[in-house]
Design a protein around this motif. Structure first.
Motif, PDB file in Angstrom:
ATOM      1  N   ARG A  24      47.131   2.255  20.834  1.00  0.00           N
ATOM      2  CA  ARG A  24      46.485   3.458  21.245  1.00  0.00           C
ATOM      3  C   ARG A  24      47.043   4.060  19.337  1.00  0.00           C
ATOM      4  N   GLY A  25      46.314   4.668  18.682  1.00  0.00           N
ATOM      5  CA  GLY A  25      46.623   5.776  17.761  1.00  0.00           C
ATOM      6  C   GLY A  25      46.795   7.053  18.499  1.00  0.00           C
ATOM      7  N   VAL A  26      46.993   8.136  17.637  1.00  0.00           N
ATOM      8  CA  VAL A  26      46.811   9.234  18.220  1.00  0.00           C
ATOM      9  C   VAL A  26      46.085   9.646  17.119  1.00  0.00           C
ATOM     10  N   ALA A  27      44.963  10.479  18.855  1.00  0.00           N
ATOM     11  CA  ALA A  27      43.211  11.236  18.358  1.00  0.00           C
ATOM     12  C   ALA A  27      43.704  12.953  18.603  1.00  0.00           C
ATOM     13  N   PHE A  28      43.085  13.233  17.567  1.00  0.00           N
ATOM     14  CA  PHE A  28      43.210  14.862  17.999  1.00  0.00           C
ATOM     15  C   PHE A  28      41.280  15.497  17.985  1.00  0.00           C
ATOM     16  N   PRO A  29      41.534  16.657  18.607  1.00  0.00           N
ATOM     17  CA  PRO A  29      40.105  16.886  18.869  1.00  0.00           C
ATOM     18  C   PRO A  29      39.329  17.595  17.540  1.00  0.00           C
ATOM     19  N   ALA A  30      38.433  17.324  17.263  1.00  0.00           N
ATOM     20  CA  ALA A  30      37.534  17.650  16.539  1.00  0.00           C
ATOM     21  C   ALA A  30      35.982  17.733  16.647  1.00  0.00           C
ATOM     22  N   ARG A  31      35.593  18.938  15.613  1.00  0.00           N
ATOM     23  CA  ARG A  31      34.175  19.082  15.840  1.00  0.00           C
ATOM     24  C   ARG A  31      33.629  19.379  14.900  1.00  0.00           C
TER      25      ARG A  31
END
Length: 142
Positions: free
Chosen positions: A97-104
């Protein structure tokens, strides 16, 4: 990451600058991030570092809503999940996995990023400075 951030959505880029066919490198509080649109066209944010060798993912290309690392061709979904490792059909993708962040997309032209260590809360109204001028404008956060 982003320990000093409040638990609110933070504008990080203009939505119009994020195209479906390429990623966008940004820095937030000194942390390099890469923005992309997933297969459904929704904005996503990843730490700009390949989980394989640490190469900046923003140097790669967007392929079917995934980021393909320019170094070894690993493909990372917008969720951070590695979905393809070239030349290694036995790779345990579920463990990579990579590191994901919530975005919108926020109301108006902005893309927002949220702290990853706390759940995103719906807010009635948040104020952000305009890109041009000193006036403030409302941005619905829900």
């Amino acid at each position: 990451m982003f320990e000093g951030f409040a638990n609110v959505w933070t504008p990080v880029a203009l939505a119009a600058d994020l195209r479906a066919d390429r990623s966008l490198a940004v820095q937030v509080a000194g942390t390099p991030l890469v923005l992309l649109r997933d297969r459904d066209g929704k904005p996503s944010a990843l730490l700009d570092r390949c989980p394989h060798r640490g190469v900046a993912l923003s140097l790669g290309r967007v392929k079917d809503g995934c980021l393909e690392c320019a170094f070894h061709g690993w493909q990372i979904e917008a969720s951070g999940q590695v979905c393809h490792v070239p030349w290694n059909p036995d790779a345990k993708l579920s463990a990579l996995r990579g590191v994901a962040f919530p975005a919108r997309e926020l109301a108006g032209p902005d893309l927002g990023l949220h702290r990853a260590d706390q759940p995103a809360q719906r807010t009635r109204r948040t104020w952000f400075p305009r890109r041009h001028g000193r006036a403030l404008r409302p941005c619905t956060g829900g």
